[in-house]
Design a protein around this motif. Structure first.
Motif, mmCIF file in Angstrom:
data_model
loop_
_atom_site.group_PDB
_atom_site.id
_atom_site.type_symbol
_atom_site.label_atom_id
_atom_site.label_comp_id
_atom_site.label_asym_id
_atom_site.label_seq_id
_atom_site.Cartn_x
_atom_site.Cartn_y
_atom_site.Cartn_z
ATOM 1 N N GLY A 87 0.801 -1.213 0.000
ATOM 2 C CA GLY A 87 0.000 0.000 0.000
ATOM 3 C C GLY A 87 0.829 1.256 0.000
ATOM 4 O O GLY A 87 2.067 1.222 0.103
ATOM 5 N N VAL A 88 0.137 2.367 -0.122
ATOM 6 C CA VAL A 88 0.761 3.682 -0.035
ATOM 7 C C VAL A 88 -0.239 4.601 0.645
ATOM 8 O O VAL A 88 -1.451 4.475 0.451
ATOM 9 C CB VAL A 88 1.156 4.217 -1.435
ATOM 10 N N GLY A 89 0.248 5.492 1.494
ATOM 11 C CA GLY A 89 -0.675 6.352 2.220
ATOM 12 C C GLY A 89 -0.022 7.624 2.699
ATOM 13 O O GLY A 89 1.192 7.824 2.558
ATOM 14 N N MET A 90 -0.835 8.480 3.269
ATOM 15 C CA MET A 90 -0.343 9.732 3.825
ATOM 16 C C MET A 90 -1.232 10.126 4.988
ATOM 17 O O MET A 90 -2.348 9.626 5.152
ATOM 18 C CB MET A 90 -0.335 10.841 2.784
ATOM 19 N N SER A 91 -0.716 11.024 5.820
ATOM 20 C CA SER A 91 -1.437 11.415 7.024
ATOM 21 C C SER A 91 -1.240 12.902 7.305
ATOM 22 O O SER A 91 -0.136 13.436 7.149
ATOM 23 C CB SER A 91 -0.935 10.596 8.218
ATOM 24 N N ILE A 92 -2.327 13.544 7.705
ATOM 25 C CA ILE A 92 -2.287 14.924 8.184
ATOM 26 C C ILE A 92 -2.644 14.898 9.662
ATOM 27 O O ILE A 92 -3.748 14.486 10.034
ATOM 28 C CB ILE A 92 -3.287 15.821 7.428
ATOM 29 N N GLY A 93 -1.718 15.308 10.513
ATOM 30 C CA GLY A 93 -2.009 15.432 11.943
ATOM 31 C C GLY A 93 -2.689 16.768 12.177
ATOM 32 O O GLY A 93 -2.025 17.779 12.445
ATOM 33 N N LEU A 94 -4.018 16.789 12.076
ATOM 34 C CA LEU A 94 -4.731 18.065 11.989
ATOM 35 C C LEU A 94 -4.672 18.868 13.283
ATOM 36 O O LEU A 94 -4.572 20.094 13.245
ATOM 37 C CB LEU A 94 -6.181 17.843 11.575
ATOM 38 N N THR A 95 -4.738 18.214 14.437
ATOM 39 C CA THR A 95 -4.740 18.965 15.688
ATOM 40 C C THR A 95 -3.459 19.777 15.826
ATOM 41 O O THR A 95 -3.489 20.973 16.125
ATOM 42 C CB THR A 95 -4.898 18.015 16.888
ATOM 43 N N ARG A 96 -2.331 19.136 15.616
ATOM 44 C CA ARG A 96 -1.049 19.840 15.721
ATOM 45 C C ARG A 96 -0.925 20.893 14.626
ATOM 46 O O ARG A 96 -0.447 22.004 14.864
ATOM 47 C CB ARG A 96 0.103 18.838 15.636
ATOM 48 N N LEU A 97 -1.352 20.543 13.399
ATOM 49 C CA LEU A 97 -1.272 21.500 12.303
ATOM 50 C C LEU A 97 -2.111 22.732 12.596
ATOM 51 O O LEU A 97 -1.666 23.872 12.392
ATOM 52 C CB LEU A 97 -1.743 20.844 11.006
ATOM 53 N N PHE A 98 -3.331 22.537 13.100
ATOM 54 C CA PHE A 98 -4.199 23.669 13.411
ATOM 55 C C PHE A 98 -3.549 24.566 14.457
ATOM 56 O O PHE A 98 -3.559 25.795 14.335
ATOM 57 C CB PHE A 98 -5.553 23.163 13.906
ATOM 58 N N TRP A 99 -2.984 23.955 15.502
ATOM 59 C CA TRP A 99 -2.329 24.744 16.546
ATOM 60 C C TRP A 99 -1.165 25.534 15.971
ATOM 61 O O TRP A 99 -0.993 26.733 16.281
ATOM 62 C CB TRP A 99 -1.835 23.817 17.661
ATOM 63 N N GLN A 100 -0.367 24.898 15.118
ATOM 64 C CA GLN A 100 0.788 25.588 14.539
ATOM 65 C C GLN A 100 0.352 26.740 13.644
ATOM 66 O O GLN A 100 0.939 27.832 13.676
ATOM 67 C CB GLN A 100 1.636 24.591 13.740
ATOM 68 N N LEU A 101 -0.664 26.509 12.828
ATOM 69 C CA LEU A 101 -1.151 27.553 11.934
ATOM 70 C C LEU A 101 -1.751 28.712 12.722
ATOM 71 O O LEU A 101 -1.601 29.882 12.357
ATOM 72 C CB LEU A 101 -2.188 26.981 10.968
ATOM 73 N N ARG A 102 -2.410 28.399 13.815
ATOM 74 C CA ARG A 102 -2.989 29.446 14.659
ATOM 75 C C ARG A 102 -1.885 30.265 15.326
ATOM 76 O O ARG A 102 -1.953 31.499 15.391
ATOM 77 C CB ARG A 102 -3.903 28.816 15.705
ATOM 78 N N GLU A 103 -0.845 29.563 15.829
ATOM 79 C CA GLU A 103 0.277 30.260 16.449
ATOM 80 C C GLU A 103 1.005 31.160 15.455
ATOM 81 O O GLU A 103 1.494 32.230 15.824
ATOM 82 C CB GLU A 103 1.254 29.244 17.035
ATOM 83 N N ALA A 104 1.089 30.719 14.201
ATOM 84 C CA ALA A 104 1.777 31.495 13.168
ATOM 85 C C ALA A 104 0.898 32.596 12.589
ATOM 86 O O ALA A 104 1.353 33.378 11.748
ATOM 87 C CB ALA A 104 2.247 30.562 12.043
ATOM 88 N N GLY A 105 -0.351 32.674 13.027
ATOM 89 C CA GLY A 105 -1.258 33.714 12.529
ATOM 90 C C GLY A 105 -1.811 33.427 11.152
ATOM 91 O O GLY A 105 -2.362 34.326 10.503
#
Length: 466
Positions: free
Chosen positions: A338-356
């Motif tokens: 198989g092949v796959g990918m993952s988005i860790g949304l909780t951490r990504l959301f926090w990082q994007l919020r911190e970066a404005g």
């Protein structure tokens, strides 16, 4: 009184923040479905012997075990070291392996699934790192085989989603584990465990820097000479600047190889992935060959990729994944690559919020219908029903009061429109619409309220109604 507080390592949001988070979930889900992926969900907990089949060490120490009533007390009383029978999932990959093996004869292959659920890890809580967090995964599972063309689909999905999220320029960086294994073979590193150990160090280049990685690799335990490490670090510093440049780099790597078949296979796979990726319409400015991308997980065997935001490299990878040869080998005799990918949304959301980059969102309530007079409550309720049936999210005030107080409530709650049905409006068969964003109002016939509000919602805020 018990002080209200959240458990360490959890993210709890206010409503307007939660709306922004949910909208990111919606964008991701829409992107996955656009590429033909089907949804599944698995239980929050799995049987311990199933969940921990391919883990150990640090991973097992981070697992949350589920306590059945009285089980731990009973085990302690009997001095029984046995693990509880259930444990919370720590990722979505192991549950997927179990799911595919269990339902193998009911699924159609290649099986294309997406899964967006919380996972749990007993890590030490840090800023932006959580014990409970959302993973948003896709995987394509084949039966007995899966061509490298499928490896190009995941980056294409990534491109669609991050374009739709509108969070700035990004680059999808690709490499291939077979290519890297071939490089190691040329350097005399033939032991698989040693190759994995070196790959893990290479994967830390962005965090530790080349000097620290060089010092580690020439140290005791890796068996590498200083010249071999220098050659390796020179190679992994390679980055492509265009599609043609990426193909040229692959040609050069193969020419300079000592004839490793493993490397030649990795080069061929990457070349096909890059070609299909371009044919899928992904702009060549948005992807690049990066020979330092290794991915630390052992089960990756072919193409690997990570995505970074061009203007915010300090955030690190915002989406990653890759190819693996056998997803469910511990649960079935079938070969399921198989092949796959993952988005860790909780951490990504926090990082994007911190970066404005992301903030709060507007309320999902579009219209408030206030109540000015108890006698007019039936008209208020009827108006709210018409608005809802017209597809407009509407809240009605069931306990009336002064209009000023109700308008203040709408403003604080982030509701843009207020549809007023007072005595004058009832007598005239009209409704007064107040736009709290533009700070103006207009009157419309009662039977024209729904289309009038729709028109207002469709207009950008900087466009005057006149």
């Amino acid at each position: 009184m018990i002080k209200p507080r959240t458990a360490p390592g959890t993210l709890e949001l206010l409503p307007t923040e939660q709306i922004a988070f949910q909208r990111m979930l919606d964008v991701i889900r829409s992107g996955y479905e656009r590429f033909g992926f089907l949804p599944i969900e698995t239980p929050a907990y799995e049987l311990t012997d199933v969940l921990l089949t391919k883990t150990g060490g640090e991973t097992e120490r981070q697992v949350y075990f589920v306590q059945s009533t009285g089980s731990l007390e009973k085990a302690a009383a009997q001095d029984d070291p046995a693990l509880p029978e259930l444990a919370l999932r720590f990722d979505l990959t192991v549950p997927l392996a179990r799911y595919v093996a269990e339902h193998e004869h009911q699924l159609t292959f290649p099986f294309r699934r997406y899964q967006m659920q919380r996972v749990y890890r007993g890590e030490r809580p840090q800023r932006g790192r959580y014990r409970e967090f959302y993973q948003c995964d896709i995987d394509i599972i084949g039966k007995d085989g899966l061509s490298p063309r499928h490896d190009a689909e995941c980056p294409a999905v990534i491109h669609t989603i991050f374009t739709d999220l509108n969070i700035g320029a990004f680059t999808i960086q690709l490499n291939n584990r077979k290519l890297m294994r071939g490089v190691f073979e040329d350097l005399g590193i033939t032991d698989t465990d040693q190759q994995v150990a070196v790959l893990r160090e290479v994967d830390k280049l962005d965090k530790r820097g080349p000097d620290a990685v060089r010092e580690t690799l020439v140290g005791e335990g890796y068996g590498l000479t200083a010249d071999a490490v220098d050659s390796l670090l020179t190679l992994v510093a390679t980055r492509s600047t265009s599609h043609d440049d990426a193909l040229a780099i692959l040609d050069r790597v193969q020419r300079e190889s000592a004839g490793s078949e493993t490397l030649a296979t990795g080069v061929a796979e990457l070349r096909e992935v890059l070609t299909v990726l371009r044919d899928l319409g992904v702009p060549e400015s948005d992807y690049a060959l990066n020979l330092s991308i290794a991915r630390g997980l052992d089960y990756y065997t072919g193409t690997v990729y990570e995505t970074t935001l061009d203007d915010h490299p300090e955030i690190g990878s915002v989406c990653s994944g890759g190819r693996y040869d056998d997803l469910a080998g511990q649960y079935t005799k079938s070969k399921l690559p198989g092949v796959g990918m993952s988005i860790g949304l909780t951490r990504l959301f926090w990082q994007l919020r911190e970066a404005g980059i992301v903030g709060t969102a507007e309320s999902t309530v579009q219209v408030l219908v206030p109540q000015l007079d108890e006698a007019h409550l039936p008209q208020c309720l009827a108006l709210a029903t018409d608005l809802r049936q017209g597809g407009i999210n509407t809240e009605v005030v069931l306990d009336g009061g002064k209009l000023g107080k109700q308008l203040k409530y709408a403003d604080r709650a982030g509701i843009r429109f207020v549809a007023i049905v007072g005595e004058q409006e009832v007598e005239a068969g009209t409704v007064t619409i107040k736009d709290l964003r533009r700070q103006d109002q207009f009157t419309v016939a009662r039977d024209e309220v729904v289309p009038a509000v729709r028109v207002e919602l469709a207009q950008p805020l900087d466009v005057s109604r006149d």
